[in-house]
Design a protein around this motif. Structure first.
Motif, PDB file in Angstrom:
ATOM      1  N   VAL A  83       1.065  -1.151  -0.171  1.00  0.00           N
ATOM      2  CA  VAL A  83      -0.033   0.232  -0.058  1.00  0.00           C
ATOM      3  C   VAL A  83       0.955   1.282   0.055  1.00  0.00           C
ATOM      4  CG1 VAL A  83      -1.706   1.188   1.317  1.00  0.00           C
ATOM      5  CG2 VAL A  83      -1.862  -1.165   1.267  1.00  0.00           C
ATOM      6  N   SER A  84       0.667   2.268  -0.988  1.00  0.00           N
ATOM      7  CA  SER A  84       1.257   3.464  -0.988  1.00  0.00           C
ATOM      8  C   SER A  84       1.932   3.839   0.122  1.00  0.00           C
ATOM      9  CB  SER A  84       0.647   4.471  -1.617  1.00  0.00           C
ATOM     10  OG  SER A  84      -0.186   3.935  -2.852  1.00  0.00           O
ATOM     11  N   THR A  86       3.594   6.328   2.891  1.00  0.00           N
ATOM     12  CA  THR A  86       3.447   8.089   3.277  1.00  0.00           C
ATOM     13  C   THR A  86       4.528   8.219   4.304  1.00  0.00           C
ATOM     14  OG1 THR A  86       1.534   7.695   4.609  1.00  0.00           O
ATOM     15  CG2 THR A  86       1.125   8.698   2.252  1.00  0.00           C
ATOM     16  N   ARG A 139      -7.259   2.098  -9.121  1.00  0.00           N
ATOM     17  CA  ARG A 139      -6.881   2.566  -7.983  1.00  0.00           C
ATOM     18  C   ARG A 139      -5.587   3.396  -7.661  1.00  0.00           C
ATOM     19  NH1 ARG A 139      -6.455  -2.317  -3.827  1.00  0.00           N
ATOM     20  NH2 ARG A 139      -4.539  -2.523  -4.447  1.00  0.00           N
TER      21      ARG A 139
ATOM     22  N   VAL B 262      -4.141  10.678   3.538  1.00  0.00           N
ATOM     23  CA  VAL B 262      -4.441  10.739   2.136  1.00  0.00           C
ATOM     24  C   VAL B 262      -2.859  10.151   1.770  1.00  0.00           C
ATOM     25  CG1 VAL B 262      -4.270  12.196   0.000  1.00  0.00           C
ATOM     26  CG2 VAL B 262      -5.675  12.727   1.916  1.00  0.00           C
ATOM     27  N   ILE B 263      -2.820   9.066   0.924  1.00  0.00           N
ATOM     28  CA  ILE B 263      -1.811   8.228   0.303  1.00  0.00           C
ATOM     29  C   ILE B 263      -1.728   8.441  -1.005  1.00  0.00           C
ATOM     30  CG2 ILE B 263      -1.903   6.697   2.274  1.00  0.00           C
ATOM     31  CD1 ILE B 263      -2.875   4.539   0.106  1.00  0.00           C
ATOM     32  N   GLN B 266      -5.159  10.868  -7.511  1.00  0.00           N
ATOM     33  CA  GLN B 266      -5.374  10.545  -8.966  1.00  0.00           C
ATOM     34  C   GLN B 266      -6.103  11.635  -9.714  1.00  0.00           C
ATOM     35  OE1 GLN B 266      -4.382   7.864 -10.823  1.00  0.00           O
ATOM     36  NE2 GLN B 266      -3.446   6.600  -9.173  1.00  0.00           N
ATOM     37  N   ILE B 273      -6.884   8.991  -2.866  1.00  0.00           N
ATOM     38  CA  ILE B 273      -6.663   7.592  -2.328  1.00  0.00           C
ATOM     39  C   ILE B 273      -6.445   7.693  -0.742  1.00  0.00           C
ATOM     40  CG2 ILE B 273      -5.605   5.111  -2.452  1.00  0.00           C
ATOM     41  CD1 ILE B 273      -7.033   6.388  -4.986  1.00  0.00           C
ATOM     42  N   ASP B 275      -5.864   5.616   3.213  1.00  0.00           N
ATOM     43  CA  ASP B 275      -5.334   4.214   3.924  1.00  0.00           C
ATOM     44  C   ASP B 275      -6.355   3.849   4.818  1.00  0.00           C
ATOM     45  OD1 ASP B 275      -5.159   6.101   6.028  1.00  0.00           O
ATOM     46  OD2 ASP B 275      -3.270   5.505   6.659  1.00  0.00           O
ATOM     47  N   ASN B 316     -11.137  -0.968  -1.144  1.00  0.00           N
ATOM     48  CA  ASN B 316     -10.387  -2.292  -1.207  1.00  0.00           C
ATOM     49  C   ASN B 316     -10.233  -2.543   0.347  1.00  0.00           C
ATOM     50  OD1 ASN B 316      -9.082  -1.301  -4.362  1.00  0.00           O
ATOM     51  ND2 ASN B 316     -10.786  -2.663  -3.898  1.00  0.00           N
ATOM     52  N   HIS B 319      -7.526   0.328   1.054  1.00  0.00           N
ATOM     53  CA  HIS B 319      -7.430   1.755   0.207  1.00  0.00           C
ATOM     54  C   HIS B 319      -8.996   2.070   0.278  1.00  0.00           C
ATOM     55  CE1 HIS B 319      -4.023  -0.293  -1.392  1.00  0.00           C
ATOM     56  NE2 HIS B 319      -3.527   0.617  -1.833  1.00  0.00           N
ATOM     57  N   ILE B 321     -11.319   4.898  -1.934  1.00  0.00           N
ATOM     58  CA  ILE B 321     -11.195   6.143  -2.927  1.00  0.00           C
ATOM     59  C   ILE B 321     -12.307   7.116  -2.831  1.00  0.00           C
ATOM     60  CG2 ILE B 321     -11.428   6.060  -5.487  1.00  0.00           C
ATOM     61  CD1 ILE B 321     -10.638   3.252  -5.556  1.00  0.00           C
TER      62      ILE B 321
END
Lengths: 377, 377
Positions: A83-84, A86, A139, B262-263, B266, B273, B275, B316, B319, B321
């Motif tokens: 997961v991204s 940060t 996503r 906020v990770i 888009q 996106i 967490d 998800n 995640h 959105i």
């Protein structure tokens, strides 16, 4: 002890089905030369299951830092936090590295790449980075054709404390596919986007060794994984009704079920009430495209065999309401109050997340052991 | 310590809003002479919150025997287990009685009434029974006009070990109401069905002291509770977007939120996106009739103020959105990667169930304390 003697609701894991699902994943990945399995442990969240899976895998992926800490404590060192990343999470990742993890993180943003490069270099905590690629508009990720792809790669390549390990993508949109050819096409799109991104980075003179892709449907059905080095799957170890709906597996491949007790009969409405509500089954109604049952789970008997077209049509916190999808008359005498049913999950990850442990049973229903799950963040 | 310093995702509870919700519930019940509050603790699942609530309540309701054991250990003795009892759970209920609980169970079936009467009489564990009445076709209960109502009452009345304490009903269908007049009508239906069932039992010469009804919408909006002795509410202590959608409260009355980071941005798809995925927000998409937002939660800023029409449009595992419901352009500079948002829950019970504890904060965002939740069965 037998399954039927457990207090309900309780989460059951069929060891025979788990083993055969695992064998299928191994075979699917082994069919592609040069590709290693990276097991996504977000579904199983149990060290005992991870140990079985990882005998055939190159490494593990996790969805939370809590999972990373839990699996590292259990001896799993090759960890991708998928997961991204940060900045608020850098210190915990650094602690994982200090504790012996071979950590990979993912990112898709220039500013974050810069922060990662500075922080980990300054902290002298070496990490690997996979750049996330967007293959399906699902996503996260950068466009494989963007200039950003190269500029982010360059920032990471120049930093001494981080290693640009490669690229990764996830075809989350594969869950929305309607047909097997659609899934095969999605697998090719996932592969080609990731391979294309890696090639563009290499063409810019930057090393990009790994190409990591994966979702259960695409990896199980991909015709070719040329250029891919790593395949990620998670749900495939358990399977669920979403996978059945996609045509990826059959109902008898689902290793997970929730044992529930019949607590009421509503004869006028042709409904059974059970003691498994959304706390046990999760509120996951499955995908819109799900072809099996538009509810909260399919009903099987106490041996795990699907019963007609019975499903959980509604849930409250601790109540599940079971009815026939097609309105067939219920055989109430088959389900006396106090008797047991097993409910097959729409979404294995979500249903498993409702429980603190698995009761593992053999195909004869005998309880073999209990395995704990990790939870939280 | 301030909210903004917490590791995410994390569950926040606004103490000021909790206190004002509690005051509203007290006032709503106090407006009806002869009616006591029975607090349904399935939503809060915390002894610290229960202690505040129970200062103004006659007793507690729980949705699992685990909750009953947890709250009894915390000193709460007047407990209604509000899910149909079955024989597999008799021994645990008996243990609760032996440990000092003043236990009430509910049932709606003749065979179960007979089993309860025999088992508890033989075990010399005195319990109270409320017969569940079906007022809305929602779930469980006997028809208030049925002959079964009287025959079950008679079985319970004759047993020496059990006390037929009265009747109970739950207007679960109030969650599907479209307008305030609909909710008021549903409240009257809930009341009149329960009162009618009690009258029929009394007319048969059987004592039926208690008439227990409740759902958050009906109790907060009922015009009269004549003949009712006990009102049950649970969600009202926290409130949620479902209650806002029903017109029962405003967004600023929601005491619960999930803090997320906020990770990702888009920009092409105008999405943020975060967490917090379905593990943190729950998979509860709210009710079909929900007028506020058809997603997984509404986005507020780090102070808890709703931001335009931003909501969590998809989730998800880890995640979320976020996008504008009406397609308004996102101000990305207002939400840099690493910044925080708070997500208001569709369904307070489900979102709270995703966490092991509450971080309790004041209206200034200062963290005052942490309260643990009980979980499992």
């Amino acid at each position: 002890m037998n399954v039927s003697m457990l207090s309900t609701p309780v989460l059951l894991l069929d060891e025979t089905r788990l083993a055969s699902n695992l064998a299928r994943v191994r075979a699917a990945v082994a069919a592609h030369a040069g590709v290693q399995l990276r097991a996504h442990l977000k579904t199983v969240k149990s060290i005992e299951i991870a140990e079985r899976i990882l005998r055939a895998a190159g490494g593990a992926a996790v969805s939370t830092l809590r999972e990373a800490e839990y699996f590292l404590a259990g001896g799993v060192t090759n960890l991708l936090y998928a997961v991204s990343i940060t900045p608020d999470k850098f210190a915990r990742v650094g602690d994982l590295v200090a504790a012996g993890a071979n950590m990979t993180v993912v990112l898709d943003d220039m500013e974050i790449a810069d922060s990662v490069a500075r922080w980990f270099t300054a902290a002298r905590k070496h990490i690997h980075v996979l750049m996330e690629i967007d293959c399906d508009g699902h996503r996260c990720g950068v466009d494989p054709e963007s200039s950003e792809l190269i500029s982010i790669a360059r920032v990471l390549d120049r930093a001494s404390g981080v290693d640009l390990a490669g690229v990764m993508t996830h075809a989350g949109a594969s869950y929305e596919c309607k047909t097997i050819p659609d899934i095969i096409a999605m697998a090719e799109r996932e592969r080609s986007c990731a391979v294309r991104a890696a090639r563009r980075i290499r063409d810019a003179g930057i090393a990009c060794a790994n190409v990591s892709i994966g979702s259960t449907p695409t990896i199980l059905l991909a015709r070719t994984l040329d250029g891919v080095t790593e395949a990620r799957v998670g749900v495939a170890f358990f399977n669920d009704l979403t996978m059945v709906g996609l045509g990826v597996c059959a109902a008898q491949d689902i290793a997970l079920s929730v044992l529930a007790t019949v607590i009421g009969h509503q004869v006028n409405r042709q409904q059974l009430i059970v003691d498994a509500g959304w706390t046990a089954l999760s509120s996951d109604r499955g995908h819109a495209s799900q072809r099996v049952f538009e509810g909260y789970g399919v009903v099987a008997d106490s041996q795990g065999r699907v019963v007609g077209d019975l499903g959980v049509v509604a849930t409250n916190q601790e109540h599940g309401i079971i009815a026939s999808a097609s309105g067939v008359a219920l055989e109430f005498e088959r389900f006396p109050i106090g008797s047991r049913v097993r409910i097959l999950p729409n979404h294995a990850c979500a249903t498993a997340a409702a429980f603190a442990e698995y009761h593992v049973h053999g195909s004869d229903g005998r309880i073999l052991t209990r395995w704990q799950r990790c939870s939280g963040w």
